[in-house]
Motif scaffolding. Structure first.
Motif, PDB file in Angstrom:
ATOM      1  N   LEU A   1       0.844  -1.203   0.000  1.00 55.11           N
ATOM      2  CA  LEU A   1       0.000   0.000   0.000  1.00 55.11           C
ATOM      3  C   LEU A   1       0.880   1.254   0.000  1.00 55.11           C
ATOM      4  N   CYS A   2       1.989   1.216   0.737  1.00 52.53           N
ATOM      5  CA  CYS A   2       2.942   2.335   0.735  1.00 52.53           C
ATOM      6  C   CYS A   2       3.494   2.562  -0.671  1.00 52.53           C
ATOM      7  N   LEU A   3       3.852   1.460  -1.352  1.00 51.98           N
ATOM      8  CA  LEU A   3       4.402   1.589  -2.701  1.00 51.98           C
ATOM      9  C   LEU A   3       3.365   2.221  -3.637  1.00 51.98           C
ATOM     10  N   ARG A   4       2.087   1.875  -3.438  1.00 50.66           N
ATOM     11  CA  ARG A   4       1.040   2.497  -4.264  1.00 50.66           C
ATOM     12  C   ARG A   4       1.012   4.007  -4.034  1.00 50.66           C
ATOM     13  N   MET A   5       1.177   4.422  -2.758  1.00 47.84           N
ATOM     14  CA  MET A   5       1.205   5.857  -2.459  1.00 47.84           C
ATOM     15  C   MET A   5       2.374   6.529  -3.167  1.00 47.84           C
ATOM     16  N   LEU A   6       3.458   5.748  -3.360  1.00 48.11           N
ATOM     17  CA  LEU A   6       4.663   6.309  -3.985  1.00 48.11           C
ATOM     18  C   LEU A   6       4.586   6.253  -5.507  1.00 48.11           C
ATOM     19  N   GLY A   7       3.478   5.760  -6.043  1.00 46.04           N
ATOM     20  CA  GLY A   7       3.303   5.827  -7.492  1.00 46.04           C
ATOM     21  C   GLY A   7       3.502   4.521  -8.235  1.00 46.04           C
ATOM     22  N   VAL A   8       3.754   3.419  -7.500  1.00 47.94           N
ATOM     23  CA  VAL A   8       3.826   2.114  -8.152  1.00 47.94           C
ATOM     24  C   VAL A   8       2.382   1.575  -8.288  1.00 47.94           C
ATOM     25  N   PHE A   9       2.150   0.667  -9.178  1.00 45.84           N
ATOM     26  CA  PHE A   9       0.811   0.075  -9.445  1.00 45.84           C
ATOM     27  C   PHE A   9      -0.214   1.170  -9.723  1.00 45.84           C
ATOM     28  N   LYS A  10       0.128   2.128 -10.561  1.00 48.85           N
ATOM     29  CA  LYS A  10      -0.727   3.296 -10.766  1.00 48.85           C
ATOM     30  C   LYS A  10      -2.087   2.960 -11.360  1.00 48.85           C
ATOM     31  N   ARG A  11      -2.173   1.783 -12.055  1.00 48.24           N
ATOM     32  CA  ARG A  11      -3.461   1.459 -12.681  1.00 48.24           C
ATOM     33  C   ARG A  11      -4.518   1.062 -11.650  1.00 48.24           C
ATOM     34  N   LEU A  12      -4.073   0.835 -10.413  1.00 44.09           N
ATOM     35  CA  LEU A  12      -5.038   0.518  -9.363  1.00 44.09           C
ATOM     36  C   LEU A  12      -5.472   1.807  -8.670  1.00 44.09           C
ATOM     37  N   PRO A  13      -6.750   2.166  -8.775  1.00 47.89           N
ATOM     38  CA  PRO A  13      -7.197   3.378  -8.086  1.00 47.89           C
ATOM     39  C   PRO A  13      -7.016   3.232  -6.575  1.00 47.89           C
ATOM     40  N   ILE A  14      -6.605   4.342  -5.919  1.00 51.60           N
ATOM     41  CA  ILE A  14      -6.343   4.296  -4.485  1.00 51.60           C
ATOM     42  C   ILE A  14      -7.583   3.859  -3.709  1.00 51.60           C
ATOM     43  N   ASP A  15      -8.758   4.333  -4.146  1.00 52.58           N
ATOM     44  CA  ASP A  15     -10.002   3.971  -3.437  1.00 52.58           C
ATOM     45  C   ASP A  15     -10.172   2.455  -3.352  1.00 52.58           C
ATOM     46  N   SER A  16      -9.750   1.764  -4.430  1.00 49.04           N
ATOM     47  CA  SER A  16     -10.025   0.333  -4.494  1.00 49.04           C
ATOM     48  C   SER A  16      -9.144  -0.456  -3.523  1.00 49.04           C
ATOM     49  N   LEU A  17      -8.090   0.185  -2.997  1.00 42.48           N
ATOM     50  CA  LEU A  17      -7.152  -0.543  -2.130  1.00 42.48           C
ATOM     51  C   LEU A  17      -7.421  -0.344  -0.646  1.00 42.48           C
ATOM     52  N   ARG A  18      -8.313   0.598  -0.336  1.00 40.70           N
ATOM     53  CA  ARG A  18      -8.555   0.915   1.085  1.00 40.70           C
ATOM     54  C   ARG A  18      -8.943  -0.308   1.895  1.00 40.70           C
ATOM     55  N   GLY A  19      -9.726  -1.189   1.270  1.00 46.90           N
ATOM     56  CA  GLY A  19     -10.245  -2.355   1.993  1.00 46.90           C
ATOM     57  C   GLY A  19      -9.175  -3.309   2.465  1.00 46.90           C
ATOM     58  N   PHE A  20      -7.951  -3.164   1.947  1.00 47.34           N
ATOM     59  CA  PHE A  20      -6.911  -4.135   2.299  1.00 47.34           C
ATOM     60  C   PHE A  20      -6.274  -3.871   3.664  1.00 47.34           C
ATOM     61  N   PHE A  21      -6.504  -2.650   4.195  1.00 42.78           N
ATOM     62  CA  PHE A  21      -5.933  -2.367   5.519  1.00 42.78           C
ATOM     63  C   PHE A  21      -6.416  -3.373   6.560  1.00 42.78           C
ATOM     64  N   ARG A  22      -7.689  -3.797   6.416  1.00 44.43           N
ATOM     65  CA  ARG A  22      -8.223  -4.676   7.469  1.00 44.43           C
ATOM     66  C   ARG A  22      -7.423  -5.972   7.558  1.00 44.43           C
ATOM     67  N   TYR A  23      -6.943  -6.466   6.422  1.00 47.88           N
ATOM     68  CA  TYR A  23      -6.159  -7.710   6.459  1.00 47.88           C
ATOM     69  C   TYR A  23      -4.814  -7.473   7.136  1.00 47.88           C
ATOM     70  N   ALA A  24      -4.240  -6.294   6.871  1.00 51.88           N
ATOM     71  CA  ALA A  24      -2.979  -5.954   7.534  1.00 51.88           C
ATOM     72  C   ALA A  24      -3.176  -5.962   9.047  1.00 51.88           C
ATOM     73  N   TRP A  25      -4.295  -5.401   9.511  1.00 46.64           N
ATOM     74  CA  TRP A  25      -4.543  -5.368  10.968  1.00 46.64           C
ATOM     75  C   TRP A  25      -4.735  -6.767  11.520  1.00 46.64           C
ATOM     76  N   ILE A  26      -5.341  -7.665  10.723  1.00 46.36           N
ATOM     77  CA  ILE A  26      -5.466  -9.058  11.185  1.00 46.36           C
ATOM     78  C   ILE A  26      -4.072  -9.630  11.424  1.00 46.36           C
ATOM     79  N   GLY A  27      -3.150  -9.335  10.505  1.00 36.41           N
ATOM     80  CA  GLY A  27      -1.765  -9.784  10.676  1.00 36.41           C
ATOM     81  C   GLY A  27      -1.170  -9.260  11.972  1.00 36.41           C
ATOM     82  N   LEU A  28      -1.459  -7.982  12.279  1.00 34.99           N
ATOM     83  CA  LEU A  28      -0.910  -7.391  13.510  1.00 34.99           C
ATOM     84  C   LEU A  28      -1.512  -8.055  14.749  1.00 34.99           C
TER      85      LEU A  28
END
Lengths: 161, 198
Positions: free
Chosen positions: B44-71
């Motif tokens: 997700l950080c790399l997306r903020m830095l401009g990698v994977f640009k074809r993925l809209p930022i909105d579409s990635l928000r939902g992935f934070f929840r999985y990161a928190w499960i890992g934590l």
């Protein structure tokens, strides 16, 4: 196979890995980094494959494939160096053997994803749900790679070595 | 008896020490949770830095929840592992650096999540510099935590490794700022050109 393991032990790579105290921990850290890149990217792709996070478009999610390959390449290189450093320890270790079988199965699964599933995904439209076959491949990928991490981490605690 | 001595005598600590499966189970869960939390949040950080640009930022928000499960997985397994050696760990530089890094890293991911939730349409072209900086620092902090965490098992090497990681981090940060300035400059020029054309 003993000939191969013996040869590995006689190479300069073996001495390089064993003779410097900083090499082994460095390889471990790189191995963990590669794991994060590989597992993070396959998790995002597989969760989408399973039908979660449908906002992520079918074509764009493939962008994570190069990251997964990069992570795998880092771990193949560092993994080989571990093996060169201690071939007999790993070769006879049951946890290591299971791990390698799982890696191979995950590799076959990735090939199925590449040749069979990607066309199905593209046909399903950007936010579409995918058929059972695609979901099965996504599920298998998560299970196999989780198994790879688990049996990799269990090498010192399972079986011999 | 100090708090840390008490921790080492809890039922959980006893179980971790004496059961055959306790330690291997927790150490394995700790690796899986690490892969989930750090893997997803770094992407997700790399997306903020401009990698994977074809993925809209909105579409990635939902992935934070999985990161928190890992934590969560790593908090549970981490506490279990910590109870075994709570007294020693207070004096372990690698452990103290690692645990500080985990708290800071988790905080940064939370900030990033909040920033992404407020992303506006302008982010499609260019993510604000402050968000990009949070992304770079998050990757650096996770790296430091991972290095220090691994070195808990190798006492006496932490400062050499930190010197290397620190030097690489400074280079990465400076490199990012230079490249970012370049790219932003080019982007503004193209925008200006297209505006004057129309």
């Amino acid at each position: 196979m003993n000939v191969v393991w013996n040869w590995m032990e006689s190479t300069w790579l073996n001495s390089f890995v064993l003779d410097h105290s900083w090499v082994w921990p460095t390889l471990e850290i790189l191995h963990f980094s590669g794991m994060c890149l590989l597992f993070g990217s396959i998790l995002i792709m597989d969760l989408r494959l399973l039908g979660f996070q449908r906002l992520v478009t079918s074509d764009a999610v493939h962008q994570f494939v190069p990251v997964a390959i990069l992570g795998f390449a880092i771990n193949l290189a560092t993994g080989l160096l571990f093996f060169f450093g201690n071939p007999f320890r790993y070769a006879i270790n049951i946890s290591f053997q299971i791990k390698i079988v799982l890696v191979l199965l995950a590799g076959i699964n990735a090939l199925i994803y590449n040749y069979k599933i990607e066309p199905i995904m593209n046909a399903a439209g950007p936010h579409g749900d995918y058929p059972h076959l695609a979901k099965a491949v996504g599920f298998a990928s998560i299970v196999l790679w989780t198994g790879v991490i688990a049996f990799g981490r269990l090498i010192p605690y399972l079986g011999t070595g | 008896m100090s708090f840390f001595e008490w921790v080492q005598q809890t039922t959980l600590a006893e179980w971790m020490r004496f059961s055959i499966n306790g330690y291997p189970t927790m150490i394995t869960l700790h690796a899986i949770g690490l892969a989930v939390m750090v893997g997803i949040s770094v992407l997700l950080c790399l997306r903020m830095l401009g990698v994977f640009k074809r993925l809209p930022i909105d579409s990635l928000r939902g992935f934070f929840r999985y990161a928190w499960i890992g934590l969560v997985v790593n908090t549970i397994s981490g506490v279990a592992l910590w109870t075994m050696q709570a007294v020693d760990y207070v004096h372990s530089w690698p452990f103290m650096i690692k645990i500080t890094g985990v708290f800071v890293g988790a905080g940064l991911v939370a900030v990033l999540q909040r920033q992404m939730a407020n992303a506006d349409a302008g982010w499609r072209h260019s993510v604000p510099l402050r968000v990009k900086l949070i992304a770079v620092v998050t990757i650096i902090v996770w790296t430091i935590s991972m290095v220090a965490g691994r070195l808990i098992a190798y006492p006496g090497m932490i400062f050499e490794f930190l010197a290397v990681v620190g030097a690489v981090s400074v280079l990465a940060l400076v490199g990012f700022l230079v490249v970012n300035r370049r790219l932003e400059g080019n982007r503004r020029l193209t925008e200006l050109a297209s505006r004057t054309e129309s």
